[in-house]
Design a protein around this motif. Structure first.
Motif, PDB file in Angstrom:
ATOM      1  N   LEU A  43      -8.780   0.100  -1.748  1.00  0.00           N
ATOM      2  CA  LEU A  43      -7.256   0.301  -0.970  1.00  0.00           C
ATOM      3  C   LEU A  43      -6.880  -0.863  -0.544  1.00  0.00           C
ATOM      4  O   LEU A  43      -7.523  -1.271   0.647  1.00  0.00           O
ATOM      5  CB  LEU A  43      -7.388   1.480  -0.037  1.00  0.00           C
ATOM      6  CG  LEU A  43      -7.653   2.727  -0.926  1.00  0.00           C
ATOM      7  CD1 LEU A  43      -7.658   4.259   0.048  1.00  0.00           C
ATOM      8  CD2 LEU A  43      -6.620   3.289  -1.952  1.00  0.00           C
ATOM      9  N   LEU A  44      -5.826  -1.534  -0.751  1.00  0.00           N
ATOM     10  CA  LEU A  44      -5.563  -2.697  -0.301  1.00  0.00           C
ATOM     11  C   LEU A  44      -4.593  -2.333   0.965  1.00  0.00           C
ATOM     12  O   LEU A  44      -3.882  -1.266   0.988  1.00  0.00           O
ATOM     13  CB  LEU A  44      -4.724  -3.418  -1.172  1.00  0.00           C
ATOM     14  CG  LEU A  44      -5.524  -4.079  -2.432  1.00  0.00           C
ATOM     15  CD1 LEU A  44      -4.691  -4.797  -3.330  1.00  0.00           C
ATOM     16  CD2 LEU A  44      -6.722  -4.876  -1.996  1.00  0.00           C
ATOM     17  N   PRO A  45      -4.445  -2.984   1.960  1.00  0.00           N
ATOM     18  CA  PRO A  45      -3.614  -2.728   3.292  1.00  0.00           C
ATOM     19  C   PRO A  45      -2.395  -2.502   2.937  1.00  0.00           C
ATOM     20  O   PRO A  45      -1.590  -1.450   3.502  1.00  0.00           O
ATOM     21  CB  PRO A  45      -3.836  -3.994   4.249  1.00  0.00           C
ATOM     22  CG  PRO A  45      -5.132  -4.538   3.730  1.00  0.00           C
ATOM     23  CD  PRO A  45      -5.419  -4.240   2.131  1.00  0.00           C
ATOM     24  N   PRO A  46      -1.563  -3.301   1.963  1.00  0.00           N
ATOM     25  CA  PRO A  46       0.001  -2.966   1.828  1.00  0.00           C
ATOM     26  C   PRO A  46      -0.087  -1.539   1.153  1.00  0.00           C
ATOM     27  O   PRO A  46       0.827  -0.918   1.431  1.00  0.00           O
ATOM     28  CB  PRO A  46       0.313  -4.269   0.931  1.00  0.00           C
ATOM     29  CG  PRO A  46      -0.739  -4.897   1.089  1.00  0.00           C
ATOM     30  CD  PRO A  46      -1.804  -4.740   1.581  1.00  0.00           C
ATOM     31  N   PHE A  47      -0.803  -1.188   0.356  1.00  0.00           N
ATOM     32  CA  PHE A  47      -0.631   0.210  -0.364  1.00  0.00           C
ATOM     33  C   PHE A  47      -0.875   1.270   0.894  1.00  0.00           C
ATOM     34  O   PHE A  47       0.108   2.237   0.893  1.00  0.00           O
ATOM     35  CB  PHE A  47      -1.733   0.247  -1.350  1.00  0.00           C
ATOM     36  CG  PHE A  47      -1.944   1.614  -1.979  1.00  0.00           C
ATOM     37  CD1 PHE A  47      -0.815   1.900  -2.927  1.00  0.00           C
ATOM     38  CD2 PHE A  47      -2.842   2.515  -1.449  1.00  0.00           C
ATOM     39  CE1 PHE A  47      -0.914   3.471  -3.442  1.00  0.00           C
ATOM     40  CE2 PHE A  47      -2.850   3.773  -2.212  1.00  0.00           C
ATOM     41  CZ  PHE A  47      -1.666   4.053  -3.067  1.00  0.00           C
TER      42      PHE A  47
END
Length: 52
Positions: free
Chosen positions: A5-9
Motif C-alpha cells: 500500500l503506497l502512501p498516496p493510496f
C-alpha cells in the motif's frame, strides 16, 4: 498473497472516509456507516473500470 500500500493510496482512502463521516453526520449505527463506506469504494472502482 501480500499487497504493497503506497502512501498516496492510503491517504486518498483516509480522505474519502473522513469526508463520508462528515457528510453522514448523525448516523446512529456504526454498521450503516461501514456499509456506506464500502458502497462508496465500490462506485469509485466501477467508475475507474468504465473509464478504461
Amino acid at each position: 498473497m501480500s499487497y504493497i500500500l503506497l502512501p498516496p493510496f492510503t491517504e486518498g482512502v483516509n480522505r474519502k472516509i473522513k469526508q463520508i463521516i462528515r457528510t453522514s453526520y448523525g448516523v446512529r449505527n456504526y454498521h450503516n456507516l461501514v456499509i456506506r463506506i464500502k458502497l462508496q469504494q465500490m462506485t469509485i472502482k466501477k467508475r475507474k473500470n468504465q473509464a478504461k
